[in-house]
Design an enzyme around this catalytic site. Structure first.
Site, PDB file in Angstrom:
ATOM      1  N   GLU A 119       0.846  -1.345   0.058  1.00  0.00           N
ATOM      2  CA  GLU A 119      -0.055   0.051   0.071  1.00  0.00           C
ATOM      3  C   GLU A 119       0.975   1.272  -0.222  1.00  0.00           C
ATOM      4  O   GLU A 119       0.432   2.290  -0.617  1.00  0.00           O
ATOM      5  CB  GLU A 119      -1.085  -0.215   1.129  1.00  0.00           C
ATOM      6  CG  GLU A 119      -1.919  -1.032   1.137  1.00  0.00           C
ATOM      7  CD  GLU A 119      -2.999  -1.331   2.269  1.00  0.00           C
ATOM      8  OE1 GLU A 119      -4.107  -0.951   2.031  1.00  0.00           O
ATOM      9  OE2 GLU A 119      -2.485  -1.331   3.343  1.00  0.00           O
ATOM     10  N   GLU A 139      -4.295  -9.332   3.154  1.00  0.00           N
ATOM     11  CA  GLU A 139      -5.364  -9.152   4.277  1.00  0.00           C
ATOM     12  C   GLU A 139      -6.639 -10.123   4.184  1.00  0.00           C
ATOM     13  O   GLU A 139      -6.953 -10.159   5.379  1.00  0.00           O
ATOM     14  CB  GLU A 139      -5.521  -7.585   4.231  1.00  0.00           C
ATOM     15  CG  GLU A 139      -4.615  -6.782   4.566  1.00  0.00           C
ATOM     16  CD  GLU A 139      -3.646  -6.351   3.445  1.00  0.00           C
ATOM     17  OE1 GLU A 139      -2.787  -5.259   3.928  1.00  0.00           O
ATOM     18  OE2 GLU A 139      -3.606  -6.918   2.457  1.00  0.00           O
TER      19      GLU A 139
END
Length: 263
Positions: A119, A139
Protein backbone atom coordinates in the site's frame (compact mmCIF):
# COMPACT_ATOMS: atom_id res chain seq x y z
CA UNK A 1 13.37 11.44 13.55
CA UNK A 2 12.72 7.81 14.50
CA UNK A 3 15.71 5.49 14.15
CA UNK A 4 13.31 3.14 12.32
CA UNK A 5 13.07 5.63 9.46
CA UNK A 6 16.16 7.47 8.24
CA UNK A 7 16.40 10.35 5.78
CA UNK A 8 19.17 11.89 3.75
CA UNK A 9 19.42 14.52 1.04
CA UNK A 10 21.65 14.13 -2.00
CA UNK A 11 21.51 17.18 -4.25
CA UNK A 12 17.87 17.29 -5.42
CA UNK A 13 17.04 13.76 -4.18
CA UNK A 14 15.50 13.17 -0.75
CA UNK A 15 15.79 9.58 0.49
CA UNK A 16 13.45 7.95 3.01
CA UNK A 17 14.87 4.67 4.34
CA UNK A 18 12.91 2.04 6.28
CA UNK A 19 15.41 0.89 8.90
CA UNK A 20 14.14 -2.16 10.76
CA UNK A 21 16.09 -4.82 8.85
CA UNK A 22 16.07 -7.42 11.63
CA UNK A 23 12.25 -7.57 11.24
CA UNK A 24 12.29 -7.25 7.42
CA UNK A 25 11.12 -3.66 7.98
CA UNK A 26 7.77 -4.86 9.35
CA UNK A 27 5.73 -1.77 10.15
CA UNK A 28 4.81 -0.99 13.72
CA UNK A 29 3.36 2.26 15.08
CA UNK A 30 6.79 3.83 15.61
CA UNK A 31 7.90 3.10 12.06
CA UNK A 32 4.68 4.54 10.60
CA UNK A 33 5.07 7.68 12.74
CA UNK A 34 8.68 7.97 11.57
CA UNK A 35 7.54 7.64 7.96
CA UNK A 36 5.02 10.43 8.48
CA UNK A 37 7.70 12.68 9.97
CA UNK A 38 9.97 11.92 7.01
CA UNK A 39 7.24 12.88 4.52
CA UNK A 40 6.65 16.15 6.36
CA UNK A 41 10.39 16.81 6.29
CA UNK A 42 10.59 16.13 2.56
CA UNK A 43 7.71 18.53 1.96
CA UNK A 44 9.51 21.31 3.87
CA UNK A 45 12.97 20.75 2.38
CA UNK A 46 13.80 23.29 -0.37
CA UNK A 47 15.11 22.38 -3.81
CA UNK A 48 13.98 18.75 -3.67
CA UNK A 49 12.90 17.35 -7.04
CA UNK A 50 12.47 13.62 -6.27
CA UNK A 51 11.76 11.47 -3.20
CA UNK A 52 13.11 7.90 -3.15
CA UNK A 53 11.79 5.38 -0.61
CA UNK A 54 13.69 2.16 0.05
CA UNK A 55 14.25 -0.43 2.76
CA UNK A 56 17.42 -1.61 4.48
CA UNK A 57 18.27 -5.30 4.72
CA UNK A 58 16.73 -8.23 2.89
CA UNK A 59 13.30 -6.71 2.13
CA UNK A 60 11.60 -3.45 1.33
CA UNK A 61 9.03 -4.44 3.96
CA UNK A 62 7.08 -7.54 4.96
CA UNK A 63 4.08 -5.32 5.77
CA UNK A 64 2.39 -4.60 9.07
CA UNK A 65 3.85 -6.12 12.21
CA UNK A 66 0.78 -8.14 13.23
CA UNK A 67 1.96 -8.26 16.83
CA UNK A 68 1.77 -4.45 16.89
CA UNK A 69 -2.01 -4.69 16.56
CA UNK A 70 -2.00 -5.59 20.24
CA UNK A 71 -0.59 -2.15 20.96
CA UNK A 72 -3.61 -0.42 19.44
CA UNK A 73 -5.39 -0.74 22.79
CA UNK A 74 -2.67 1.35 24.44
CA UNK A 75 -2.97 4.17 21.90
CA UNK A 76 -6.71 4.13 21.18
CA UNK A 77 -8.13 2.64 24.38
CA UNK A 78 -9.55 -0.78 25.35
CA UNK A 79 -12.43 -0.51 22.86
CA UNK A 80 -10.15 0.17 19.89
CA UNK A 81 -12.04 -2.23 17.63
CA UNK A 82 -15.05 0.08 17.84
CA UNK A 83 -12.84 2.97 16.73
CA UNK A 84 -11.46 1.38 13.57
CA UNK A 85 -12.71 4.23 11.38
CA UNK A 86 -10.46 6.63 13.33
CA UNK A 87 -7.52 4.21 13.31
CA UNK A 88 -7.86 3.61 9.57
CA UNK A 89 -8.04 7.38 9.00
CA UNK A 90 -4.75 7.83 10.88
CA UNK A 91 -2.96 5.17 8.82
CA UNK A 92 -4.47 6.43 5.55
CA UNK A 93 -3.41 9.99 6.32
CA UNK A 94 0.29 9.03 6.22
CA UNK A 95 0.02 7.51 2.74
CA UNK A 96 -2.22 10.33 1.57
CA UNK A 97 0.38 12.93 2.56
CA UNK A 98 2.99 10.95 0.64
CA UNK A 99 0.78 10.64 -2.44
CA UNK A 100 -0.15 14.34 -2.34
CA UNK A 101 3.42 15.59 -2.35
CA UNK A 102 3.86 17.60 -5.52
CA UNK A 103 7.33 16.04 -5.74
CA UNK A 104 7.60 12.79 -7.74
CA UNK A 105 8.11 9.75 -5.53
CA UNK A 106 9.92 6.53 -6.46
CA UNK A 107 9.73 3.30 -4.43
CA UNK A 108 12.64 0.84 -4.71
CA UNK A 109 11.35 -2.65 -3.92
CA UNK A 110 13.26 -5.82 -3.10
CA UNK A 111 12.69 -9.04 -1.21
CA UNK A 112 9.15 -8.65 0.08
CA UNK A 113 6.60 -5.88 -0.44
CA UNK A 114 3.43 -7.15 1.23
CA UNK A 115 0.26 -5.75 2.72
CA UNK A 116 0.80 -2.32 4.25
CA UNK A 117 4.18 -2.13 2.46
CA UNK A 118 2.54 -2.67 -0.92
CA UNK A 119 0.00 0.00 0.00
CA UNK A 120 2.93 2.33 0.69
CA UNK A 121 4.45 1.48 -2.69
CA UNK A 122 1.10 2.10 -4.41
CA UNK A 123 1.02 5.59 -2.88
CA UNK A 124 4.26 6.37 -4.76
CA UNK A 125 4.32 7.56 -8.36
CA UNK A 126 6.85 5.08 -9.74
CA UNK A 127 7.91 1.62 -8.54
CA UNK A 128 11.22 -0.02 -9.47
CA UNK A 129 11.59 -3.61 -8.29
CA UNK A 130 14.43 -6.07 -7.97
CA UNK A 131 14.18 -9.43 -9.70
CA UNK A 132 12.67 -12.01 -7.37
CA UNK A 133 10.64 -9.52 -5.32
CA UNK A 134 7.36 -10.88 -3.95
CA UNK A 135 4.36 -8.57 -3.72
CA UNK A 136 0.83 -9.12 -2.47
CA UNK A 137 -2.11 -7.90 -0.41
CA UNK A 138 -2.77 -10.90 1.89
CA UNK A 139 -5.24 -9.13 4.20
CA UNK A 140 -8.26 -11.26 3.24
CA UNK A 141 -6.38 -14.29 4.58
CA UNK A 142 -6.45 -12.55 7.96
CA UNK A 143 -10.16 -11.76 7.71
CA UNK A 144 -9.76 -8.08 6.81
CA UNK A 145 -9.20 -5.97 3.66
CA UNK A 146 -6.35 -3.70 2.46
CA UNK A 147 -7.69 -0.52 4.08
CA UNK A 148 -4.77 1.91 3.75
CA UNK A 149 -5.42 2.63 0.09
CA UNK A 150 -4.62 -0.85 -1.21
CA UNK A 151 -8.11 -1.63 -2.44
CA UNK A 152 -8.58 1.83 -3.93
CA UNK A 153 -5.16 2.44 -5.45
CA UNK A 154 -4.71 -1.07 -6.85
CA UNK A 155 -8.10 -0.79 -8.58
CA UNK A 156 -7.08 2.55 -10.06
CA UNK A 157 -3.84 1.01 -11.30
CA UNK A 158 -4.94 -2.34 -12.79
CA UNK A 159 -8.74 -2.11 -13.04
CA UNK A 160 -11.51 -3.77 -11.00
CA UNK A 161 -11.28 -7.34 -12.35
CA UNK A 162 -7.54 -7.75 -11.77
CA UNK A 163 -7.71 -5.99 -8.39
CA UNK A 164 -10.53 -8.29 -7.29
CA UNK A 165 -8.52 -11.38 -8.22
CA UNK A 166 -5.46 -10.26 -6.26
CA UNK A 167 -7.42 -9.08 -3.21
CA UNK A 168 -9.93 -11.97 -3.12
CA UNK A 169 -7.13 -14.54 -3.21
CA UNK A 170 -4.59 -12.62 -1.13
CA UNK A 171 -1.89 -14.37 -3.16
CA UNK A 172 1.72 -13.32 -3.51
CA UNK A 173 2.88 -12.57 -7.04
CA UNK A 174 6.22 -12.15 -8.74
CA UNK A 175 7.75 -9.49 -10.91
CA UNK A 176 6.81 -10.90 -14.32
CA UNK A 177 3.16 -10.48 -13.32
CA UNK A 178 3.74 -7.12 -11.66
CA UNK A 179 5.53 -5.63 -14.66
CA UNK A 180 3.02 -7.05 -17.14
CA UNK A 181 0.12 -5.38 -15.34
CA UNK A 182 1.86 -2.08 -14.64
CA UNK A 183 2.11 -2.56 -10.88
CA UNK A 184 5.83 -1.84 -11.21
CA UNK A 185 7.49 0.30 -13.87
CA UNK A 186 10.80 -1.57 -14.12
CA UNK A 187 12.28 -4.88 -12.96
CA UNK A 188 16.07 -4.96 -12.63
CA UNK A 189 18.85 -6.74 -10.77
CA UNK A 190 18.90 -5.53 -7.17
CA UNK A 191 22.21 -3.73 -7.53
CA UNK A 192 20.81 -1.56 -10.34
CA UNK A 193 17.75 -0.14 -8.53
CA UNK A 194 19.33 3.05 -7.24
CA UNK A 195 21.09 3.78 -10.53
CA UNK A 196 17.76 3.54 -12.37
CA UNK A 197 16.06 5.77 -9.80
CA UNK A 198 18.82 8.37 -10.15
CA UNK A 199 18.54 8.16 -13.94
CA UNK A 200 14.80 8.86 -13.73
CA UNK A 201 15.36 11.64 -11.22
CA UNK A 202 17.85 13.30 -13.57
CA UNK A 203 15.36 13.04 -16.43
CA UNK A 204 12.59 14.52 -14.27
CA UNK A 205 14.94 17.40 -13.41
CA UNK A 206 14.90 18.41 -17.09
CA UNK A 207 11.22 19.32 -16.75
CA UNK A 208 9.80 22.41 -15.03
CA UNK A 209 9.08 21.59 -11.37
CA UNK A 210 5.76 23.45 -11.25
CA UNK A 211 4.58 21.66 -14.37
CA UNK A 212 5.57 18.27 -12.97
CA UNK A 213 3.75 19.00 -9.72
CA UNK A 214 0.60 20.14 -11.48
CA UNK A 215 0.68 17.17 -13.86
CA UNK A 216 0.85 14.85 -10.85
CA UNK A 217 -2.12 16.57 -9.18
CA UNK A 218 -4.21 16.40 -12.35
CA UNK A 219 -3.46 12.71 -13.00
CA UNK A 220 -4.18 11.75 -9.39
CA UNK A 221 -7.33 13.88 -9.43
CA UNK A 222 -8.87 11.79 -12.23
CA UNK A 223 -9.92 9.14 -9.66
CA UNK A 224 -12.29 9.59 -6.74
CA UNK A 225 -9.77 8.20 -4.28
CA UNK A 226 -11.29 9.96 -1.28
CA UNK A 227 -14.54 8.03 -1.68
CA UNK A 228 -12.59 4.78 -2.05
CA UNK A 229 -10.62 5.45 1.14
CA UNK A 230 -13.84 6.24 3.01
CA UNK A 231 -15.34 2.92 1.89
CA UNK A 232 -12.18 1.09 2.95
CA UNK A 233 -12.48 2.57 6.42
CA UNK A 234 -16.16 1.67 6.70
CA UNK A 235 -15.56 -1.95 5.62
CA UNK A 236 -12.57 -2.42 7.91
CA UNK A 237 -14.46 -1.10 10.93
CA UNK A 238 -16.96 -3.94 10.43
CA UNK A 239 -14.35 -6.64 9.82
CA UNK A 240 -12.17 -5.82 12.80
CA UNK A 241 -15.01 -6.84 15.11
CA UNK A 242 -15.57 -10.18 13.38
CA UNK A 243 -14.71 -13.62 14.71
CA UNK A 244 -12.93 -14.32 11.44
CA UNK A 245 -10.43 -11.50 12.06
CA UNK A 246 -9.60 -12.84 15.53
CA UNK A 247 -9.12 -16.30 14.03
CA UNK A 248 -7.03 -14.89 11.17
CA UNK A 249 -4.71 -12.96 13.48
CA UNK A 250 -4.30 -15.87 15.89
CA UNK A 251 -3.63 -18.40 13.14
CA UNK A 252 -1.06 -16.08 11.54
CA UNK A 253 0.89 -15.67 14.77
CA UNK A 254 0.63 -19.40 15.53
CA UNK A 255 1.61 -20.28 11.93
CA UNK A 256 -1.38 -22.57 11.34
CA UNK A 257 -4.13 -22.55 8.68
CA UNK A 258 -7.11 -20.40 9.69
CA UNK A 259 -10.56 -21.88 10.23
CA UNK A 260 -12.88 -19.12 9.04
CA UNK A 261 -16.60 -19.30 9.88
CA UNK A 262 -17.97 -16.29 8.05
CA UNK A 263 -18.89 -14.65 11.35
Amino acid sequence: MSELVLTQQRDTIFEIILNRPEKRNAMNAELVEGLDTAVHTANRTPNIRTVIIRGEGKAFSAGIDVSSLLGLAQKYGPHWQQRMRNITDDFQAVHNRLERLEIPTIALLHGYCLGLAMELALACDIRIAAEGTQMGLPETRLGIIPDVGGTTRLTRLVGPARAKELIFTGRHFGMDYAERWGIVNYVLPADQLMAKAEELAAEINLAAPLAVGMAKRVIDGLSDIDRGLMLEGWAQSQLMSSEDFLEGAQSFMMKRPPQFKGK
